[in-house]
Design a protein around this motif. Structure first.
Motif, PDB file in Angstrom:
ATOM      1  N   SER A  43     -18.956  15.608  59.839  1.00 14.25           N
ATOM      2  CA  SER A  43     -20.003  16.460  60.380  1.00 14.25           C
ATOM      3  C   SER A  43     -19.439  17.447  61.400  1.00 14.25           C
ATOM      4  N   LYS A  44     -20.248  18.436  61.742  1.00 10.52           N
ATOM      5  CA  LYS A  44     -19.823  19.389  62.770  1.00 10.52           C
ATOM      6  C   LYS A  44     -19.648  18.694  64.110  1.00 10.52           C
ATOM      7  N   LEU A  45     -20.445  17.679  64.368  1.00 12.24           N
ATOM      8  CA  LEU A  45     -20.296  16.949  65.624  1.00 12.24           C
ATOM      9  C   LEU A  45     -18.928  16.293  65.706  1.00 12.24           C
ATOM     10  N   SER A  60     -12.388  16.922  67.633  1.00 13.42           N
ATOM     11  CA  SER A  60     -11.190  16.687  66.841  1.00 13.42           C
ATOM     12  C   SER A  60     -10.100  16.041  67.689  1.00 13.42           C
ATOM     13  N   PRO A  61      -9.293  15.172  67.101  1.00 17.68           N
ATOM     14  CA  PRO A  61      -8.160  14.597  67.834  1.00 17.68           C
ATOM     15  C   PRO A  61      -7.175  15.629  68.349  1.00 17.68           C
ATOM     16  N   LEU A  62      -7.246  16.849  67.808  1.00 19.28           N
ATOM     17  CA  LEU A  62      -6.313  17.886  68.232  1.00 19.28           C
ATOM     18  C   LEU A  62      -6.880  18.785  69.316  1.00 19.28           C
ATOM     19  N   GLY A  63      -8.092  18.489  69.775  1.00 16.33           N
ATOM     20  CA  GLY A  63      -8.677  19.289  70.843  1.00 16.33           C
ATOM     21  C   GLY A  63     -10.110  19.661  70.545  1.00 16.33           C
ATOM     22  N   GLY A  64     -10.867  19.959  71.587  1.00 22.15           N
ATOM     23  CA  GLY A  64     -12.287  20.198  71.437  1.00 22.15           C
ATOM     24  C   GLY A  64     -12.643  21.414  70.617  1.00 22.15           C
ATOM     25  N   SER A  65     -11.775  22.412  70.561  1.00 22.12           N
ATOM     26  CA  SER A  65     -12.093  23.631  69.818  1.00 22.12           C
ATOM     27  C   SER A  65     -11.205  23.796  68.587  1.00 22.12           C
ATOM     28  N   PRO A 123     -15.764   5.866  72.918  1.00 22.57           N
ATOM     29  CA  PRO A 123     -15.030   6.151  74.145  1.00 22.57           C
ATOM     30  C   PRO A 123     -14.432   7.552  74.111  1.00 22.57           C
ATOM     31  N   ALA A 124     -14.338   8.148  75.288  1.00 23.12           N
ATOM     32  CA  ALA A 124     -13.775   9.496  75.375  1.00 23.12           C
ATOM     33  C   ALA A 124     -12.303   9.476  75.007  1.00 23.12           C
ATOM     34  N   LEU A 125     -11.873  10.542  74.316  1.00 16.11           N
ATOM     35  CA  LEU A 125     -10.477  10.635  73.938  1.00 16.11           C
ATOM     36  C   LEU A 125      -9.643  11.037  75.141  1.00 16.11           C
ATOM     37  N   ARG A 126      -8.460  10.467  75.221  1.00 19.56           N
ATOM     38  CA  ARG A 126      -7.559  10.771  76.329  1.00 19.56           C
ATOM     39  C   ARG A 126      -6.763  12.035  76.030  1.00 19.56           C
ATOM     40  N   ARG A 127      -5.915  12.407  76.970  1.00 14.63           N
ATOM     41  CA  ARG A 127      -5.097  13.606  76.824  1.00 14.63           C
ATOM     42  C   ARG A 127      -4.239  13.496  75.567  1.00 14.63           C
ATOM     43  N   LEU A 128      -4.182  14.566  74.788  1.00  8.35           N
ATOM     44  CA  LEU A 128      -3.431  14.580  73.552  1.00  8.35           C
ATOM     45  C   LEU A 128      -2.214  15.476  73.712  1.00  8.35           C
ATOM     46  N   HIS A 129      -1.136  15.068  73.062  1.00  7.12           N
ATOM     47  CA  HIS A 129       0.117  15.805  73.185  1.00  7.12           C
ATOM     48  C   HIS A 129       0.320  16.654  71.937  1.00  7.12           C
ATOM     49  N   VAL A 130      -0.103  17.884  72.023  1.00  7.86           N
ATOM     50  CA  VAL A 130      -0.049  18.783  70.882  1.00  7.86           C
ATOM     51  C   VAL A 130       0.786  19.989  71.254  1.00  7.86           C
ATOM     52  N   GLU A 131       1.736  20.305  70.390  1.00  2.30           N
ATOM     53  CA  GLU A 131       2.611  21.446  70.651  1.00  2.30           C
ATOM     54  C   GLU A 131       2.412  22.452  69.522  1.00  2.30           C
ATOM     55  N   HIS A 132       1.359  23.207  69.598  1.00  4.18           N
ATOM     56  CA  HIS A 132       0.990  24.089  68.492  1.00  4.18           C
ATOM     57  C   HIS A 132       2.038  25.178  68.273  1.00  4.18           C
ATOM     58  N   LEU A 172      -8.671   7.370  61.252  1.00  7.04           N
ATOM     59  CA  LEU A 172      -8.190   6.322  62.154  1.00  7.04           C
ATOM     60  C   LEU A 172      -6.774   6.598  62.627  1.00  7.04           C
ATOM     61  N   MET A 173      -5.913   7.078  61.731  1.00  9.33           N
ATOM     62  CA  MET A 173      -4.531   7.346  62.126  1.00  9.33           C
ATOM     63  C   MET A 173      -4.455   8.510  63.107  1.00  9.33           C
ATOM     64  N   TRP A 174      -5.268   9.539  62.882  1.00  7.66           N
ATOM     65  CA  TRP A 174      -5.230  10.710  63.760  1.00  7.66           C
ATOM     66  C   TRP A 174      -5.857  10.412  65.121  1.00  7.66           C
ATOM     67  N   GLU A 175      -6.829   9.518  65.150  1.00  5.86           N
ATOM     68  CA  GLU A 175      -7.537   9.220  66.399  1.00  5.86           C
ATOM     69  C   GLU A 175      -6.922   8.076  67.183  1.00  5.86           C
ATOM     70  N   ALA A 176      -6.068   7.289  66.542  1.00  4.72           N
ATOM     71  CA  ALA A 176      -5.503   6.110  67.192  1.00  4.72           C
ATOM     72  C   ALA A 176      -4.622   6.422  68.401  1.00  4.72           C
ATOM     73  N   PRO A 177      -3.733   7.427  68.342  1.00  5.38           N
ATOM     74  CA  PRO A 177      -2.815   7.611  69.473  1.00  5.38           C
ATOM     75  C   PRO A 177      -3.510   7.731  70.824  1.00  5.38           C
ATOM     76  N   ALA A 178      -4.577   8.513  70.906  1.00 15.20           N
ATOM     77  CA  ALA A 178      -5.271   8.658  72.186  1.00 15.20           C
ATOM     78  C   ALA A 178      -5.926   7.354  72.600  1.00 15.20           C
ATOM     79  N   ALA A 179      -6.507   6.643  71.638  1.00 17.28           N
ATOM     80  CA  ALA A 179      -7.193   5.395  71.954  1.00 17.28           C
ATOM     81  C   ALA A 179      -6.215   4.304  72.366  1.00 17.28           C
ATOM     82  N   LEU A 180      -5.000   4.333  71.836  1.00 18.56           N
ATOM     83  CA  LEU A 180      -4.023   3.290  72.137  1.00 18.56           C
ATOM     84  C   LEU A 180      -3.362   3.482  73.491  1.00 18.56           C
ATOM     85  N   GLY A 181      -3.376   4.698  73.991  1.00 17.56           N
ATOM     86  CA  GLY A 181      -2.744   4.944  75.288  1.00 17.56           C
ATOM     87  C   GLY A 181      -1.231   4.951  75.238  1.00 17.56           C
TER      88      GLY A 181
END
Length: 676
Positions: A51-53, A58-63, A1-10, A134-143
């Motif tokens: 992998s590069k794919l 990445s959970p932190l953004g596409g780039s 499933p596509a990842l939802r909006r992530l809240h990152v404050e770089h 799993l921990m890094w990817e869970a927040p977006a998947a959990l909503g």
């Protein structure tokens, strides 16, 4: 499933409060560059586990690169050395934490909707931060809008070291019980620092879910079992908590699981790969009885030194077959340094599906080598057909641990069969691990073997600290004999002050094994009729008692090493205490735990399964992917037919098998339910 909006404050430092033993401690939650400025790693790390794919999403953004220790906000929690008043009540140490608040939409000072808490295991916590996708990817998947990630380092690991110099019996504090109490205490302090709930329920806690893999998975499950008020649930990946003697785990279940990867069931091109390996061992043994045969083996396996005698040939067989345990753990569908960095030469990536690569190196070919007889009783004949007209072939009779050629074959006779091509395939399979660096021109017979003698959860005899030299002690009449502490010189500790430590130490696995008798035994037999190994490493007709000694009989305890004191004087190979403390196989009082078992993982044989459903000794598994362990289904086991060591906890990859995708969906659904 596509990842939802992530809240990152770089790069923007934000703060949160963490109370430590009643005192407020500020954690600076600074991301990206700010975090790097606060904490400088001791050595550069390379991350080749995905992998590069995968990195492209990445959970932190596409780039953005996959998250790692560079995204951590590091802090030190002032932890007590002894939670149970065994002495040194006032002593403390700094326990390292990685916190990430980039998924806190309302800022790091907000009250989280959920905390995902990694229960660190027997390496510096960096390894688990870099790999627990799993921990890094869970927040977006959990909503959920506000999810806090916390990774805690195990005592005696990394930078979370005890001030052992000047401490009495310093090694006594490296136990599972102390580690669990560490994590429960940290979670309690986190809860005290969170803002009050806006729902009006002033006593409500933020839901915390424990996550861990391998020994960390054991800790996650046990944390939920022993401290249910601290965590609302646990994801325990590849957690071999049923690998103790009193659970009646099959002693060769690790060998069976390893063999699975060399068959079509485990993803190999055919079952011929495992059959060819089984045939090769006894052929090597028979060839190696002569000087000419040993010279042939040295040349074939590109060995750096000659095989001086038949014992050296047996060492070669053990050395080659020994690497497959680690390759089975690391049999991921993507390039990975996770296992090579832990027990191998360093951060050198294994190829995707490394055991498929090993089989494809020549072991799936038809070398016209057959096995006739009863493999289950290790009584069979290996026949290598002649490959030239007029040849007679090669025949080897196997009876348990004895292999005997029908005659003393010359090299010319061996080369008149496909045995050279078969052994070339064995060498190339060995090299997938042994020459992962790609730099070796020749090989040592045992220099690259780790297997069950490396980092893996094993018994105290082979744990990090050396064994004492005392003879096995007579057992006391009681089932749980009293034990005393032993000094670094192997003598029982006497008056206070006799056992003050004068050295420092790092590494948690030795202390945990030696103090708690963490005896996992599922790897202790191989070659006994259910797998691809030979010769058997146990006597014919072996039992648990013949391997471990009589139930109730004590053995000599561990030697802590120079300047270190505190290990028990004796050890119990049957691990009665851990069986009592955690309840053995009883899950009657447990709830909200998901155990995962990857059937390509050597430790899967010691995992949690529904009664009678463990895939042993059969290689194929046809049961359900989700098993209910408790009647109400609140404790479940996930069966990943193509899963290696806690694959479900790794970053998702486009090459993941369906079982891994489904397992993560089940785990995320459970986390969301527990957090509600």
């Amino acid at each position: 499933p596509a990842l939802r909006r992530l809240h990152v404050e770089h790069g923007r430092p934000v703060t949160m409060r963490l109370s430590s033993l009643g005192a407020a401690t500020t954690l600076a939650v600074a991301l990206s560059v700010s975090a790097q400025q606060q904490h400088v790693p001791r050595a550069p790390r390379r991350f080749g586990r995905a992998s590069k794919l995968t990195a492209a999403r990445s959970p932190l953004g596409g780039s953005v690169a996959l998250p790692s220790t560079q995204n951590c906000t590091w802090s030190n929690y002032t932890q007590v050395v002894d939670h149970f008043s065994r002495g040194n009540q006032g002593a403390t140490f700094s326990q390292r934490l990685c916190t990430y608040a980039g998924f806190m939409a309302d800022g790091a000072d907000a009250r989280p909707d959920l905390v995902l808490f990694y229960t660190g295991n027997e390496s510096p916590v960096d390894e688990y931060i870099n790999n627990t996708g799993l921990m890094w990817e869970a927040p977006a998947a959990l909503g959920l809008e506000n999810v806090l990630l916390v990774f805690a380092e195990h005592r005696f690991e990394g930078e979370s070291l005890l001030p052992t110099v000047g401490m009495e019996n310093c090694m006594a504090y490296g136990t599972v019980e102390q580690a669990l109490a560490d994590y429960a205490t940290i979670i309690s302090s986190l809860q005290a620092g969170f803002p009050a709930s806006t729902t009006g329920a002033s006593s409500s806690k933020v839901p915390v879910v424990a996550v861990g893999g391998s020994y960390g998975g054991m800790l996650a499950g046990w944390l939920r079992m022993k401290y249910p008020s601290a965590v609302v649930g646990a994801i325990a990946g590849s957690a071999p908590i049923w690998g103790f003697p009193l659970t009646d785990v099959p002693l060769d279940s690790s060998a069976v699981a390893t063999t699975r990867s060399f068959t079509a069931t485990g993803g190999a091109g055919s079952d011929r790969c495992a059959d060819n390996l089984l045939a090769a061992w006894s052929v090597m043994d028979a060839i190696g009885t002569s000087d000419e045969g040993r010279a042939f083996l040295q040349s074939t396996f590109k060995l750096c030194s000659p095989l001086k005698d038949h014992a050296a040939v047996k060492e070669l067989i053990q050395g080659v077959s020994g690497v497959f345990f680690d390759l089975s753990e690391a049999n991921y569908p993507f390039e990975s340094t996770y296992i090579t960095s832990a027990v191998g030469p360093g951060y050198y990536p294994l190829p995707a599906w490394p055991l498929r690569v090993a089989c494809a190196s020549g072991l799936e070919s038809d070398h016209e080598v057959t096995i006739e007889g009863d493999k289950a009783s290790v009584s069979y004949t290996v026949n290598a057909a002649p490959s030239v007209e007029g040849g007679e072939g090669v025949q080897v009779e196997v009876e348990w641990d004895s292999a005997k050629g029908a005659k003393a074959y010359t090299v010319d006779e061996i080369e008149a069969t496909a045995i050279p091509a078969l052994l070339d395939g064995v060498r190339e399979a060995w090299a997938v691990w042994c020459n992962v660096t790609g730099e070796l021109q020749c090989f040592g017979t045992s220099s690259c073997t780790t297997g069950a003698s490396g980092h893996t959860p094993i018994s105290p005899q082979r744990a990090g600290s050396p064994r004492g030299t005392a003879e096995t002690l007579e057992a006391a009449e009681t089932e749980a004999p009293q034990r005393t502490l032993v000094t670094g010189d192997g003598e029982a500790a006497g008056e206070a002050g006799d056992n003050v430590c004068t050295a420092t130490t790092i590494g948690s696995w030795g202390p945990v094994c030696c103090n708690d008798d963490l005896y996992l035994v599922n790897y202790m037999a191989q070659g006994v009729g259910n797998d691809m190994y030979w010769p058997p490493n146990q006597a014919e007709g072996f039992t648990m008692e013949s391997v471990l000694g009589p139930n109730g009989e004590l053995q000599a305890g561990c030697n802590a090493g120079a300047g270190l004191y505190g290990y028990p004087e004796t050890s119990d190979p049957w691990a009665h205490w851990l069986d009592t403390f955690f309840g053995g196989k009883s899950m009657d009082s447990a709830s909200n735990i998901i155990f995962s078992n990857g059937l390509l993982d050597p430790w899967s044989g010691a995992g949690v399964y529904a009664e009678g459903s463990a895939p042993y000794p059969e290689l194929a598994y046809t049961g359900p992917t989700v098993q209910n362990i408790t009647a109400d289904g609140s404790v479940q086991a996930l069966i990943l037919d193509l899963g290696a060591h806690h694959l479900d906890l790794m970053f998702m990859d486009d090459n993941d098998p369906e079982c891994a995708i489904f397992a993560r969906e089940v785990e995320l659904a459970a986390i969301k339910k527990w957090a509600a």
